[in-house]
Design a protein around this motif. Structure first.
Motif, PDB file in Angstrom:
ATOM      1  N   ASP A 102       0.837  -1.206   0.000  1.00  0.00           N
ATOM      2  CA  ASP A 102       0.000   0.000   0.000  1.00  0.00           C
ATOM      3  C   ASP A 102       0.872   1.258   0.000  1.00  0.00           C
ATOM      4  N   ASP A 103       1.947   1.239   0.778  1.00  0.00           N
ATOM      5  CA  ASP A 103       2.816   2.421   0.819  1.00  0.00           C
ATOM      6  C   ASP A 103       3.396   2.721  -0.561  1.00  0.00           C
ATOM      7  N   LYS A 104       3.796   1.659  -1.263  1.00  0.00           N
ATOM      8  CA  LYS A 104       4.376   1.878  -2.601  1.00  0.00           C
ATOM      9  C   LYS A 104       3.317   2.422  -3.559  1.00  0.00           C
ATOM     10  N   ILE A 105       2.116   1.819  -3.524  1.00  0.00           N
ATOM     11  CA  ILE A 105       1.054   2.300  -4.424  1.00  0.00           C
ATOM     12  C   ILE A 105       0.723   3.758  -4.104  1.00  0.00           C
ATOM     13  N   CYS A 106       0.606   4.068  -2.811  1.00  0.00           N
ATOM     14  CA  CYS A 106       0.273   5.450  -2.432  1.00  0.00           C
ATOM     15  C   CYS A 106       1.360   6.416  -2.906  1.00  0.00           C
ATOM     16  N   ALA A 107       2.610   5.988  -2.776  1.00  0.00           N
ATOM     17  CA  ALA A 107       3.711   6.858  -3.198  1.00  0.00           C
ATOM     18  C   ALA A 107       3.636   7.104  -4.707  1.00  0.00           C
ATOM     19  N   ILE A 108       3.307   6.067  -5.471  1.00  0.00           N
ATOM     20  CA  ILE A 108       3.222   6.222  -6.936  1.00  0.00           C
ATOM     21  C   ILE A 108       2.053   7.147  -7.298  1.00  0.00           C
ATOM     22  N   VAL A 109       0.898   6.904  -6.656  1.00  0.00           N
ATOM     23  CA  VAL A 109      -0.276   7.746  -6.953  1.00  0.00           C
ATOM     24  C   VAL A 109       0.040   9.200  -6.599  1.00  0.00           C
ATOM     25  N   SER A 110       0.631   9.433  -5.416  1.00  0.00           N
ATOM     26  CA  SER A 110       0.936  10.819  -5.013  1.00  0.00           C
ATOM     27  C   SER A 110       1.916  11.462  -5.976  1.00  0.00           C
ATOM     28  N   ALA A 111       2.902  10.684  -6.417  1.00  0.00           N
ATOM     29  CA  ALA A 111       3.902  11.258  -7.326  1.00  0.00           C
ATOM     30  C   ALA A 111       3.256  11.637  -8.657  1.00  0.00           C
ATOM     31  N   ILE A 112       2.320  10.803  -9.151  1.00  0.00           N
ATOM     32  CA  ILE A 112       1.649  11.141 -10.417  1.00  0.00           C
ATOM     33  C   ILE A 112       0.805  12.398 -10.226  1.00  0.00           C
ATOM     34  N   LYS A 113       0.088  12.455  -9.094  1.00  0.00           N
ATOM     35  CA  LYS A 113      -0.769  13.634  -8.853  1.00  0.00           C
ATOM     36  C   LYS A 113       0.083  14.901  -8.679  1.00  0.00           C
ATOM     37  N   ALA A 114       1.265  14.739  -8.053  1.00  0.00           N
ATOM     38  CA  ALA A 114       2.130  15.913  -7.867  1.00  0.00           C
ATOM     39  C   ALA A 114       2.658  16.402  -9.216  1.00  0.00           C
ATOM     40  N   ALA A 115       3.018  15.454 -10.085  1.00  0.00           N
ATOM     41  CA  ALA A 115       3.580  15.846 -11.379  1.00  0.00           C
ATOM     42  C   ALA A 115       2.495  16.366 -12.321  1.00  0.00           C
ATOM     43  N   HIS A 116       1.283  15.796 -12.189  1.00  0.00           N
ATOM     44  CA  HIS A 116       0.201  16.137 -13.139  1.00  0.00           C
ATOM     45  C   HIS A 116      -1.108  16.337 -12.381  1.00  0.00           C
ATOM     46  N   PRO A 117      -1.214  17.459 -11.655  1.00  0.00           N
ATOM     47  CA  PRO A 117      -2.393  17.640 -10.798  1.00  0.00           C
ATOM     48  C   PRO A 117      -3.710  17.682 -11.574  1.00  0.00           C
ATOM     49  N   ASP A 118      -3.642  17.959 -12.864  1.00  0.00           N
ATOM     50  CA  ASP A 118      -4.882  18.052 -13.656  1.00  0.00           C
ATOM     51  C   ASP A 118      -5.300  16.689 -14.218  1.00  0.00           C
ATOM     52  N   CYS A 119      -4.639  15.607 -13.780  1.00  0.00           N
ATOM     53  CA  CYS A 119      -4.973  14.284 -14.324  1.00  0.00           C
ATOM     54  C   CYS A 119      -5.707  13.436 -13.299  1.00  0.00           C
ATOM     55  N   ALA A 120      -6.530  12.515 -13.807  1.00  0.00           N
ATOM     56  CA  ALA A 120      -7.192  11.532 -12.935  1.00  0.00           C
ATOM     57  C   ALA A 120      -6.362  10.253 -12.932  1.00  0.00           C
TER      58      ALA A 120
END
Ligand code: 5AD
Ligand code: FES
Length: 340
Positions: A110-128
């Motif tokens: 879960d920590d790894k998945i959360c880190a990946i999701v957060s990193a994508i949202k940080a890089a591309h906040p306008d994406c789902a």
């Protein structure tokens, strides 16, 4: 029956069973489905960038080529950096939704998945960000949501418990799958579910339970596609799903779930050279072009003859856009929320 479908978006059990057992005339059925999709979604077809980030799976579903017992499968995992690079490339190509799909791979805690999701949202906040990583606890689903994931795809595969048993080994259960789907909804995800068409032992009765289950779940997305045989599975001798029957199911789903997002899945494209276009014309309104690195594509081998294995992401984008246009629709890369 078609008039009733158009006006009430529902059929009785007896009518549905007849739909599944007697071939319907396709032209009026597909025209009605097309009219309904245009009423709600116009001519838009939403493009989602798909990243198949691991083909390692602890499960052993009898139909699936990446099942744990397939010792011939070449296994891979993408690194966080590779996943983010896929998203960056997808972003530059215009995609605003990323679907992270993988087997049930314990390496991705879960920590790894959360880190990946957060990193994508940080890089591309306008994406789902959409996840499609299987059955987890409610706490895990909540953690991914808190990290920024808003959509989750988990096909129920079949809503009939006896049929479910024939497709999956004893350690998996329909109960848990349903629990997952309702947990996801309760948390606030836009949930996608669905099933294979023509899977081994499927009957009109099991399809009827699929429809009734979907009506109870009210998913934002319904993913269906023909079952395609994979030779390294216990179902190696089972015939694949039938294209035209599968297309009629797409049309039925569009008429029964007018506001749902319905993908023209890769399985359609793999069964027929113009399978995706045919599914779009039968009522589908989403496509998920592949953003995974070309080097790993062929290893995400759920079923045989999977298409687009050698195509760079940019090529897939152009190809998909042309196919959508040739079917009479317009490709849209926006976030594209469902109306459900
Ligand atoms: N044929 C068609 N679809 C398949 N899937 C898995 N194996 C097959 C197959 N042999 C589908 C399942 C799963 C989705 C990711 O792919 O429905 O949920
Ligand atoms: Fe991976 Fe079924 S084999 S989820």
């Amino acid at each position: 029956m078609l008039d009733k479908l158009i006006t009430t978006h529902d059929l009785s059990d007896a009518e549905l069973l007849r739909f599944f057992s007697e071939p319907q005339e396709e032209a009026p059925l597909f025209a009605a489905a097309d009219a309904v999709r245009r009423e709600y979604y116009g001519d838009e077809v939403y493009m989602r960038g798909l990243i198949e980030f691991t083909n390692i799976c602890k499960n052993d579903c009898y139909y699936c080529g990446i099942r744990r017992s397939n010792s011939h499968a070449v296994r891979y995992r993408l690194t966080d950096a590779e996943i983010l690079a896929c998203c960056d490339e997808g972003y530059d190509l215009g995609y605003r939704t990323f679907v992270l799909q993988g087997g049930e791979d314990g390496f991705f805690t879960d920590d790894k998945i959360c880190a990946i999701v957060s990193a994508i949202k940080a890089a591309h906040p306008d994406c789902a960000v959409t996840l499609s990583i299987g059955e987890k606890s409610r706490e895990s689903y909540q953690a991914y949501y808190d990290a920024g994931a808003r959509r989750y795809l988990l096909r129920h595969e079949t809503a009939d418990p006896v049929h479910y048993r024939k497709l999956h080994p004893a350690e998996m259960s329909l109960e848990n799958r349903k629990r997952c789907l309702f947990d996801l909804k309760a948390i606030g995800y836009q949930v996608g579910s669905g099933f294979m068409i023509g899977s081994p032992y499927q009957t009109p009765e099991t399809l009827l339970s699929d429809i009734r289950f979907l009506q109870a779940l009210c998913p934002a997305m319904i993913g269906v596609g023909p079952y395609i045989t994979h030779r390294e599975t216990p179902f190696a001798e089972m015939p694949p799903g039938e294209l035209h029957f599968s297309l009629r199911i797409v049309a039925l789903l569009r008429l029964m779930f007018p506001k749902a997002l319905i993908p023209a899945t890769t399985a359609f494209a793999s069964l027929h050279a113009e399978g995706r276009e045919l599914a779009l014309r039968a009522g589908a309104n989403v496509v998920m072009p592949n953003l995974s690195p070309v080097t790993v594509r062929k290893h995400y081998d759920l079923y045989e003859n999977k298409v687009c294995l050698g195509d760079e992401a940019a090529h897939c984008r152009g190809c998909m856009e042309r196919r959508i246009a040739s079917a009479g629709y317009r490709a849209v890369v926006a976030v594209g929320d469902s109306l459900v």
